[in-house]
Design a protein around this motif. Structure first.
Motif, PDB file in Angstrom:
ATOM      1  N   ALA A  85       0.833  -1.200   0.000  1.00 42.92           N
ATOM      2  CA  ALA A  85       0.000   0.000   0.000  1.00 42.92           C
ATOM      3  C   ALA A  85       0.870   1.253   0.000  1.00 42.92           C
ATOM      4  CB  ALA A  85      -0.922  -0.006   1.212  1.00 42.92           C
ATOM      5  N   TRP A  86       1.905   1.258   0.854  1.00 43.54           N
ATOM      6  CA  TRP A  86       2.804   2.410   0.843  1.00 43.54           C
ATOM      7  C   TRP A  86       3.487   2.552  -0.512  1.00 43.54           C
ATOM      8  CZ3 TRP A  86       8.004   2.141  -0.266  1.00 43.54           C
ATOM      9  CH2 TRP A  86       8.651   3.396  -0.309  1.00 43.54           C
ATOM     10  N   ALA A  87       4.002   1.452  -1.053  1.00 43.81           N
ATOM     11  CA  ALA A  87       4.720   1.512  -2.322  1.00 43.81           C
ATOM     12  C   ALA A  87       3.828   2.020  -3.436  1.00 43.81           C
ATOM     13  CB  ALA A  87       5.283   0.129  -2.665  1.00 43.81           C
ATOM     14  N   GLY A  88       2.578   1.572  -3.459  1.00 42.86           N
ATOM     15  CA  GLY A  88       1.657   2.045  -4.482  1.00 42.86           C
ATOM     16  C   GLY A  88       1.445   3.544  -4.408  1.00 42.86           C
ATOM     17  N   GLU A  89       1.282   4.063  -3.191  1.00 44.88           N
ATOM     18  CA  GLU A  89       1.114   5.505  -3.030  1.00 44.88           C
ATOM     19  C   GLU A  89       2.384   6.265  -3.423  1.00 44.88           C
ATOM     20  OE1 GLU A  89      -0.018   6.145   0.994  1.00 44.88           O
ATOM     21  OE2 GLU A  89      -2.036   5.299   0.730  1.00 44.88           O
ATOM     22  N   ALA A  90       3.545   5.719  -3.036  1.00 46.93           N
ATOM     23  CA  ALA A  90       4.809   6.388  -3.343  1.00 46.93           C
ATOM     24  C   ALA A  90       5.060   6.441  -4.847  1.00 46.93           C
ATOM     25  CB  ALA A  90       5.958   5.681  -2.632  1.00 46.93           C
ATOM     26  N   VAL A  91       4.808   5.339  -5.507  1.00 47.12           N
ATOM     27  CA  VAL A  91       5.009   5.298  -6.955  1.00 47.12           C
ATOM     28  C   VAL A  91       4.065   6.275  -7.657  1.00 47.12           C
ATOM     29  CG1 VAL A  91       4.739   3.844  -9.011  1.00 47.12           C
ATOM     30  CG2 VAL A  91       5.959   2.961  -7.006  1.00 47.12           C
ATOM     31  N   ALA A  92       2.803   6.257  -7.268  1.00 47.14           N
ATOM     32  CA  ALA A  92       1.842   7.168  -7.885  1.00 47.14           C
ATOM     33  C   ALA A  92       2.221   8.620  -7.609  1.00 47.14           C
ATOM     34  CB  ALA A  92       0.437   6.881  -7.361  1.00 47.14           C
ATOM     35  N   GLY A  93       2.666   8.899  -6.405  1.00 43.54           N
ATOM     36  CA  GLY A  93       3.002  10.260  -6.039  1.00 43.54           C
ATOM     37  C   GLY A  93       4.232  10.804  -6.730  1.00 43.54           C
ATOM     38  N   HIS A  94       5.085   9.908  -7.219  1.00 35.37           N
ATOM     39  CA  HIS A  94       6.310  10.347  -7.905  1.00 35.37           C
ATOM     40  C   HIS A  94       6.260  10.067  -9.405  1.00 35.37           C
ATOM     41  CE1 HIS A  94       7.708  10.347  -3.715  1.00 35.37           C
ATOM     42  NE2 HIS A  94       8.607  11.222  -4.128  1.00 35.37           N
ATOM     43  N   GLY A  95       5.069   9.799  -9.912  1.00 35.00           N
ATOM     44  CA  GLY A  95       4.920   9.607 -11.349  1.00 35.00           C
ATOM     45  C   GLY A  95       5.558   8.341 -11.863  1.00 35.00           C
ATOM     46  N   GLY A  96       5.632   7.315 -11.018  1.00 32.13           N
ATOM     47  CA  GLY A  96       6.244   6.057 -11.435  1.00 32.13           C
ATOM     48  C   GLY A  96       5.300   5.191 -12.239  1.00 32.13           C
ATOM     49  N   THR A  97       5.795   4.027 -12.604  1.00 30.92           N
ATOM     50  CA  THR A  97       5.051   3.115 -13.465  1.00 30.92           C
ATOM     51  C   THR A  97       4.757   1.810 -12.722  1.00 30.92           C
ATOM     52  OG1 THR A  97       7.049   2.034 -14.306  1.00 30.92           O
ATOM     53  CG2 THR A  97       6.307   4.040 -15.444  1.00 30.92           C
ATOM     54  N   ASP A  98       3.955   0.977 -13.354  1.00 34.59           N
ATOM     55  CA  ASP A  98       3.692  -0.347 -12.796  1.00 34.59           C
ATOM     56  C   ASP A  98       4.992  -1.145 -12.672  1.00 34.59           C
ATOM     57  OD1 ASP A  98       1.012   0.234 -12.654  1.00 34.59           O
ATOM     58  OD2 ASP A  98       0.464  -0.903 -14.463  1.00 34.59           O
ATOM     59  N   ALA A  99       5.906  -0.942 -13.609  1.00 35.34           N
ATOM     60  CA  ALA A  99       7.197  -1.635 -13.540  1.00 35.34           C
ATOM     61  C   ALA A  99       7.997  -1.176 -12.325  1.00 35.34           C
ATOM     62  CB  ALA A  99       7.995  -1.392 -14.821  1.00 35.34           C
ATOM     63  N   ASP A 100       7.916   0.111 -11.995  1.00 35.40           N
ATOM     64  CA  ASP A 100       8.591   0.614 -10.802  1.00 35.40           C
ATOM     65  C   ASP A 100       8.004  -0.025  -9.546  1.00 35.40           C
ATOM     66  OD1 ASP A 100      10.286   2.415 -12.175  1.00 35.40           O
ATOM     67  OD2 ASP A 100       8.664   3.884 -12.270  1.00 35.40           O
ATOM     68  N   LEU A 101       6.690  -0.105  -9.485  1.00 36.37           N
ATOM     69  CA  LEU A 101       6.035  -0.717  -8.334  1.00 36.37           C
ATOM     70  C   LEU A 101       6.429  -2.181  -8.192  1.00 36.37           C
ATOM     71  CD1 LEU A 101       4.016  -0.620  -6.004  1.00 36.37           C
ATOM     72  CD2 LEU A 101       2.193  -1.059  -7.663  1.00 36.37           C
ATOM     73  N   ALA A 102       6.423  -2.899  -9.308  1.00 33.74           N
ATOM     74  CA  ALA A 102       6.796  -4.313  -9.261  1.00 33.74           C
ATOM     75  C   ALA A 102       8.232  -4.487  -8.805  1.00 33.74           C
ATOM     76  CB  ALA A 102       6.587  -4.951 -10.637  1.00 33.74           C
TER      77      ALA A 102
END
Length: 219
Positions: free
Chosen positions: A20-37
């Motif tokens: 949950a934290w990682a998903g929010e962090a990635v979204a907040g920094h304009g990351g991608t699904d690949a970054d989250l994975a």
């Protein structure tokens, strides 16, 4: 009977909190699904080196090159999101109400583990809590189990009257075996691949307890 439980992914859903934290962090920094994975893979269910995980987070999200700060960032995110598994604290209360001793035996950073315990209100449901950093010894070293039994006033108990329950074969099952207790593994749907099977295997902590407490496993 004495019941010793791991904390992360046994009593509380640490992996869901990290995701949950990682998903929010990635979204907040304009990351991608690949970054989250990549970040979730680097976490390795909480068993990776924190500095290595921080480096992946920094690189993927373009954060300042501050490893200690990034470690605290994701630790705080886990604490903010972590929740106890549904019904598991009630299960601890049932065990206590039946006259059993209940303890938590967890590896990890003291402030982090105590923070999760406080957020999820675990402490009032157990009789003792043992955190590896506070004791200078970590699972699978059996001394951590011995410390827990001492805290419970059960240092001389027959180890076959003790259950060590957790989700990590290399830590929770291994420490139980090293200490001579019976062992329960929370599989979360995974297949056991750690050699000789634990005494009890089930998908959830509540199911492990139910099987361990059944007549088939009573001494």
């Amino acid at each position: 009977m004495i019941w010793l439980f791991d904390l992360d992914n046994t009593l509380v859903n640490r992996d869901a909190a990290f995701a949950a934290w990682a998903g929010e962090a990635v979204a907040g920094h304009g990351g991608t699904d690949a970054d989250l994975a990549a970040i979730i893979a680097a976490d390795d269910g909480g068993f990776s080196r924190k500095a290595d995980l921080a480096r992946v987070v920094i690189d993927r999200l373009g954060l300042p090159d501050d490893v200690p700060g990034t470690i605290e960032l994701f630790r705080a995110g886990i604490r903010d999101h972590v929740q106890a598994y549904a019904g598991v604290l009630d299960t601890l209360d049932v065990l206590s109400g039946a006259g059993h001793a209940v303890g938590v035996v967890t590896n990890g950073n003291s402030a982090q583990q105590r923070g999760k315990i406080a957020r999820c209100d675990v402490e009032r449901h157990v009789d003792a809590i043992v955190v590896s950093e506070e004791e200078g010894v970590a699972k699978p070293d059996p001394r951590l189990v011995e410390i827990a039994l001492e805290r419970l006033g059960m240092a001389d108990v027959d180890r076959r009257d003790v259950w060590m329950i957790g989700d990590a074969a290399h830590a929770d099952v291994a420490v139980g075996r090293a200490a001579g207790t019976r062992t329960g593994w929370v599989s979360h749907g995974r297949a056991w691949s750690g050699g000789a099977r634990p005494d009890v295997v089930a998908g959830t902590t509540r199911d492990v307890v139910a099987l361990a407490a059944s007549p088939a496993h009573r001494r």
